[in-house]
Design an enzyme around this catalytic site. Sequence first.
Site, PDB file in Angstrom:
ATOM      1  NE  ARG A  11     -30.311 -12.780  74.642  1.00 14.36           N
ATOM      2  CZ  ARG A  11     -29.493 -12.075  75.415  1.00 14.36           C
ATOM      3  NH1 ARG A  11     -28.427 -11.485  74.868  1.00 14.36           N
ATOM      4  NH2 ARG A  11     -29.707 -11.958  76.714  1.00 14.36           N
ATOM      5  CB  ALA A  13     -31.135 -20.486  66.925  1.00 14.23           C
ATOM      6  CE  LYS A  15     -21.959 -16.518  65.133  1.00 16.74           C
ATOM      7  NZ  LYS A  15     -21.230 -15.344  65.675  1.00 16.74           N
ATOM      8  CG  ASP A  79     -16.955 -11.195  66.205  1.00 17.38           C
ATOM      9  OD1 ASP A  79     -18.193 -11.177  66.077  1.00 17.38           O
ATOM     10  OD2 ASP A  79     -16.210 -10.350  65.682  1.00 17.38           O
ATOM     11  CE1 TYR A 164     -21.946 -12.116  53.318  1.00 13.12           C
ATOM     12  CE2 TYR A 164     -21.549 -12.658  55.629  1.00 13.12           C
ATOM     13  CZ  TYR A 164     -21.849 -11.731  54.652  1.00 13.12           C
ATOM     14  OH  TYR A 164     -22.050 -10.415  55.005  1.00 13.12           O
ATOM     15  CG  ASP A 165     -22.507 -21.480  55.743  1.00 15.40           C
ATOM     16  OD1 ASP A 165     -21.428 -20.876  55.920  1.00 15.40           O
ATOM     17  OD2 ASP A 165     -23.079 -22.115  56.650  1.00 15.40           O
ATOM     18  NE  ARG A 191     -19.474 -20.031  64.686  1.00 15.08           N
ATOM     19  CZ  ARG A 191     -19.989 -19.785  63.479  1.00 15.08           C
ATOM     20  NH1 ARG A 191     -20.477 -20.775  62.743  1.00 15.08           N
ATOM     21  NH2 ARG A 191     -20.018 -18.563  62.994  1.00 15.08           N
TER      22      ARG A 191
END
Length: 234
Positions: A11, A13, A15, A79, A164-165, A191
């Site tokens: 949920r 948004a 990702k 994850d 953490y970007d 990812r």
Amino acid sequence: MSARRLVLATRNAHKVGELRAVLTREVEAGRLEEVEVLGVDAFDDVPEVAETGVTFAENALLKARAVAAATGVLAVADDSGIAVDVLGGAPGIFSARWAGRHGDDAANLDLLLAQLGDVPTAHRGGAFVCAAALATPQGDTHVEVAELRGSLRTRRSGAGGFGYDPVFVPEGSDRTLAQHSAEEKNAVSHRGRAFRALVPALTRALAAAPARPRPAPSGGPEAIRGSARSEGPA
């Protein structure tokens, strides 16, 4: 025309947007067939999944299995988090709730920066880690794990990304991930790497899944399909 369905077991948004972008690029490159992508919120009564695993892979599989079972649709989940060398791999699987409340990006980052306050630049290495999992309603599963190595700055830079970007600088770059465009980030991110590695297994699972007639666009499920025009490399 018909498209096979895939549900993103999150949920978050941010990702969802990243995963859609990765899948779109794979479809346009011809490595993945057209797929109708749905979010968890397209289904009623999908329970929240307790992340009780002790690794990224275990938690990703927990979420993918639960959502596939609840929806009857092929599910993919991830994850992910940041693992800081000097902290022994922490925050790790607790990255999203490092400061105590799940999803509080600002508080999580503030706490991590405070914990690294006296750590010199040479020892601020770490990695973003992502486990990407798929699960079928029949119980078949597959998981891939990827990472992006880099270092952490002492203060935020950049307005993009999330989590953490703003302090993470990938190896070979002089910019934080928050200073990368969305396309640049997807090309190198943990990812993106994990989900690209998942594509062969995803292709096999989609081929075995039943296709459904594609509905007219209505703001609901989104069909990801290849571009009608040929494009050069980005």
